[in-house]
Scaffold this motif. Sequence first.
Motif, PDB file in Angstrom:
ATOM      1  N   ARG A   1     -26.471  17.916 -21.085  1.00 19.90           N
ATOM      2  CA  ARG A   1     -25.586  18.231 -21.963  1.00 19.90           C
ATOM      3  C   ARG A   1     -24.779  19.710 -21.367  1.00 19.90           C
ATOM      4  N   SER A   2     -25.815  20.365 -20.792  1.00 21.90           N
ATOM      5  CA  SER A   2     -25.407  21.824 -20.385  1.00 21.90           C
ATOM      6  C   SER A   2     -26.179  22.273 -19.365  1.00 21.90           C
ATOM      7  N   VAL A   3     -26.088  23.512 -18.650  1.00 26.04           N
ATOM      8  CA  VAL A   3     -26.616  23.858 -17.535  1.00 26.04           C
ATOM      9  C   VAL A   3     -26.031  25.296 -16.932  1.00 26.04           C
ATOM     10  N   ARG A   4     -26.932  26.195 -16.389  1.00 26.22           N
ATOM     11  CA  ARG A   4     -26.457  27.255 -15.706  1.00 26.22           C
ATOM     12  C   ARG A   4     -26.242  26.677 -14.272  1.00 26.22           C
TER      13      ARG A   4
ATOM     14  N   LYS B   1     -20.870  31.723 -10.959  1.00 24.15           N
ATOM     15  CA  LYS B   1     -21.979  31.856 -11.425  1.00 24.15           C
ATOM     16  C   LYS B   1     -21.646  31.623 -12.959  1.00 24.15           C
ATOM     17  N   GLY B   2     -22.471  30.983 -13.712  1.00 26.89           N
ATOM     18  CA  GLY B   2     -21.943  30.911 -15.127  1.00 26.89           C
ATOM     19  C   GLY B   2     -22.865  29.817 -15.751  1.00 26.89           C
ATOM     20  N   THR B   3     -22.196  29.219 -16.938  1.00 27.01           N
ATOM     21  CA  THR B   3     -22.614  28.139 -17.773  1.00 27.01           C
ATOM     22  C   THR B   3     -21.498  26.992 -17.740  1.00 27.01           C
ATOM     23  N   LEU B   4     -22.207  25.838 -17.958  1.00 25.22           N
ATOM     24  CA  LEU B   4     -20.932  24.682 -18.298  1.00 25.22           C
ATOM     25  C   LEU B   4     -21.605  23.857 -19.170  1.00 25.22           C
ATOM     26  N   SER B   5     -20.832  23.004 -20.192  1.00 28.16           N
ATOM     27  CA  SER B   5     -21.212  22.097 -20.948  1.00 28.16           C
ATOM     28  C   SER B   5     -20.415  20.827 -20.603  1.00 28.16           C
ATOM     29  N   TRP B   6     -20.902  19.689 -21.056  1.00 31.02           N
ATOM     30  CA  TRP B   6     -20.268  18.462 -20.957  1.00 31.02           C
ATOM     31  C   TRP B   6     -20.581  17.582 -22.041  1.00 31.02           C
ATOM     32  N   ALA B   7     -20.884  18.414 -23.133  1.00 33.02           N
ATOM     33  CA  ALA B   7     -21.357  17.638 -24.518  1.00 33.02           C
ATOM     34  C   ALA B   7     -20.073  17.049 -25.072  1.00 33.02           C
ATOM     35  N   ASP B   8     -19.033  17.832 -24.780  1.00 35.06           N
ATOM     36  CA  ASP B   8     -17.611  17.450 -25.571  1.00 35.06           C
ATOM     37  C   ASP B   8     -16.429  17.749 -24.678  1.00 35.06           C
ATOM     38  N   GLY B   9     -16.255  17.013 -23.655  1.00 35.69           N
ATOM     39  CA  GLY B   9     -15.400  17.595 -22.509  1.00 35.69           C
ATOM     40  C   GLY B   9     -16.181  18.742 -21.908  1.00 35.69           C
ATOM     41  N   LEU B  10     -15.349  19.009 -20.930  1.00 29.79           N
ATOM     42  CA  LEU B  10     -15.704  20.115 -19.987  1.00 29.79           C
ATOM     43  C   LEU B  10     -15.599  21.447 -20.644  1.00 29.79           C
ATOM     44  N   THR B  11     -16.639  22.401 -20.810  1.00 35.72           N
ATOM     45  CA  THR B  11     -16.414  23.658 -21.139  1.00 35.72           C
ATOM     46  C   THR B  11     -17.334  24.653 -20.633  1.00 35.72           C
ATOM     47  N   GLY B  12     -16.924  25.834 -20.449  1.00 32.09           N
ATOM     48  CA  GLY B  12     -17.918  26.834 -19.831  1.00 32.09           C
ATOM     49  C   GLY B  12     -17.199  27.993 -19.617  1.00 32.09           C
ATOM     50  N   THR B  13     -17.960  28.973 -18.886  1.00 26.45           N
ATOM     51  CA  THR B  13     -17.446  30.387 -18.322  1.00 26.45           C
ATOM     52  C   THR B  13     -18.088  30.698 -16.932  1.00 26.45           C
TER      53      THR B  13
ATOM     54  N   ALA C   1     -24.289  24.026  -4.621  1.00 24.49           N
ATOM     55  CA  ALA C   1     -24.434  24.192  -6.017  1.00 24.49           C
ATOM     56  C   ALA C   1     -25.846  24.066  -6.356  1.00 24.49           C
ATOM     57  N   TYR C   2     -26.507  25.403  -7.351  1.00 26.43           N
ATOM     58  CA  TYR C   2     -27.909  25.200  -7.700  1.00 26.43           C
ATOM     59  C   TYR C   2     -27.772  25.068  -9.375  1.00 26.43           C
ATOM     60  N   TYR C   3     -28.472  24.138  -9.894  1.00 27.67           N
ATOM     61  CA  TYR C   3     -28.501  23.969 -11.338  1.00 27.67           C
ATOM     62  C   TYR C   3     -29.911  24.211 -11.968  1.00 27.67           C
ATOM     63  N   ASP C   4     -29.942  25.031 -13.014  1.00 27.27           N
ATOM     64  CA  ASP C   4     -31.105  25.195 -13.858  1.00 27.27           C
ATOM     65  C   ASP C   4     -30.850  25.333 -15.381  1.00 27.27           C
ATOM     66  N   GLY C   5     -31.890  25.683 -16.053  1.00 23.90           N
ATOM     67  CA  GLY C   5     -31.624  26.042 -17.389  1.00 23.90           C
ATOM     68  C   GLY C   5     -30.819  25.144 -18.324  1.00 23.90           C
ATOM     69  N   TYR C   6     -31.224  23.778 -18.132  1.00 29.68           N
ATOM     70  CA  TYR C   6     -30.565  22.699 -18.623  1.00 29.68           C
ATOM     71  C   TYR C   6     -30.817  22.997 -20.070  1.00 29.68           C
ATOM     72  N   GLY C   7     -29.770  22.352 -20.853  1.00 30.79           N
ATOM     73  CA  GLY C   7     -29.723  22.660 -22.398  1.00 30.79           C
ATOM     74  C   GLY C   7     -29.247  23.990 -22.780  1.00 30.79           C
ATOM     75  N   THR C   8     -28.954  24.726 -22.219  1.00 27.24           N
ATOM     76  CA  THR C   8     -28.773  26.302 -22.537  1.00 27.24           C
ATOM     77  C   THR C   8     -27.293  26.180 -23.447  1.00 27.24           C
ATOM     78  N   LYS C   9     -27.422  27.126 -24.256  1.00 21.41           N
ATOM     79  CA  LYS C   9     -26.215  27.388 -25.275  1.00 21.41           C
ATOM     80  C   LYS C   9     -24.852  27.859 -24.386  1.00 21.41           C
ATOM     81  N   VAL C  10     -23.916  27.116 -24.885  1.00 16.26           N
ATOM     82  CA  VAL C  10     -22.577  27.502 -24.106  1.00 16.26           C
ATOM     83  C   VAL C  10     -21.655  27.677 -25.170  1.00 16.26           C
ATOM     84  N   ALA C  11     -20.971  28.929 -25.226  1.00 14.91           N
ATOM     85  CA  ALA C  11     -19.839  29.085 -26.138  1.00 14.91           C
ATOM     86  C   ALA C  11     -18.963  29.756 -25.641  1.00 14.91           C
ATOM     87  N   VAL C  12     -17.609  29.219 -25.663  1.00 16.54           N
ATOM     88  CA  VAL C  12     -16.579  29.720 -24.962  1.00 16.54           C
ATOM     89  C   VAL C  12     -15.171  29.702 -25.841  1.00 16.54           C
TER      90      VAL C  12
END
Length: 290
Positions: free
Chosen positions: A63-66, A82-94, A255-266
């Motif tokens: 549901r989210s990643v760095r 570089k940043g964080t993305l979430s796809w838990a409820d549509g695509l959100t991130g910074t 692209a490299y992905y890590d930190g799955y499950g990280t908190k994403v607030a935007v």
Amino acid sequence: MQRIVAGAMAALIGLSGLGCLSGCTADATPAPAPSERPSGSASRPPADRAALRAAATATANARSVRVEAATTVGSALDLTSKGTLSWADGLTGTLTITYTGGTLADTMRELGTTSMEARYLPDAYYARMGDTFAAKVGGRHWVRYPWGELGRLGGDSGAYVSEQLRGAAPDRSVDFLLAADEVSELGPERVRGARTVRYSATSHVADLDDPELRARLERAGVTVQTVDIWVDQRDLVVKKVEKGRAASGALTQTAYYDGYGTKVAVRPPPAADTQDFQELLASQGAGTGP
């Protein structure tokens, strides 16, 4: 003032940061680092579809990643994001996007911008331009691109950018491989010290099994696309290399992905400091065609 609008169009390129706006010429995948080269023979056995389905499920459920990415759009642009993305409820991130080279990067530097903040929200994609840009367009720094409008900007180029921006979540790359007719398993590799298995698929978009994915890419003018992914022992995608060709040219992204499950607030930018892109075009007397 047309250069100001061109600079705003350049800001569309985000993580997936993919999309040829003009002048794309190159079509080469960066060579992997020595520690990440495939081991064993150069043969390409068919991929285990069950393993790919497990990767699709695990990556989607995270549901989210760095993310860290580097994108080349021919001679037009080189950038990192570089940043964080979430796809838990549509695509959100910074994301923080840094322009490192190319003709569009030169235009952005003339606008006083070498890096910018991009925000993904359910209603739109927001890009923060620099002070020089804001001073020339009424003082507002943020440009808002509603998703429904973004796909219609600039013909095929705008549609391609829209598709790539909205497809930034790593599970989308697994979906592409599952929809491809032929997927190869290239064997074990190390990615930043982690043990992974590499998979690869190249497809003519017209031959994709997934009708929704095929329709989206065809609307974007994409004809051929190649995606390589590296899946770790948790069934999570930790690296992706994507090459594509649309009517407007070619691109490459790693692209490299890590930190799955990280908190994403935007949050949306301040309304008083934000202008819709269509309003910006109208105020500068520019059209929306190619």
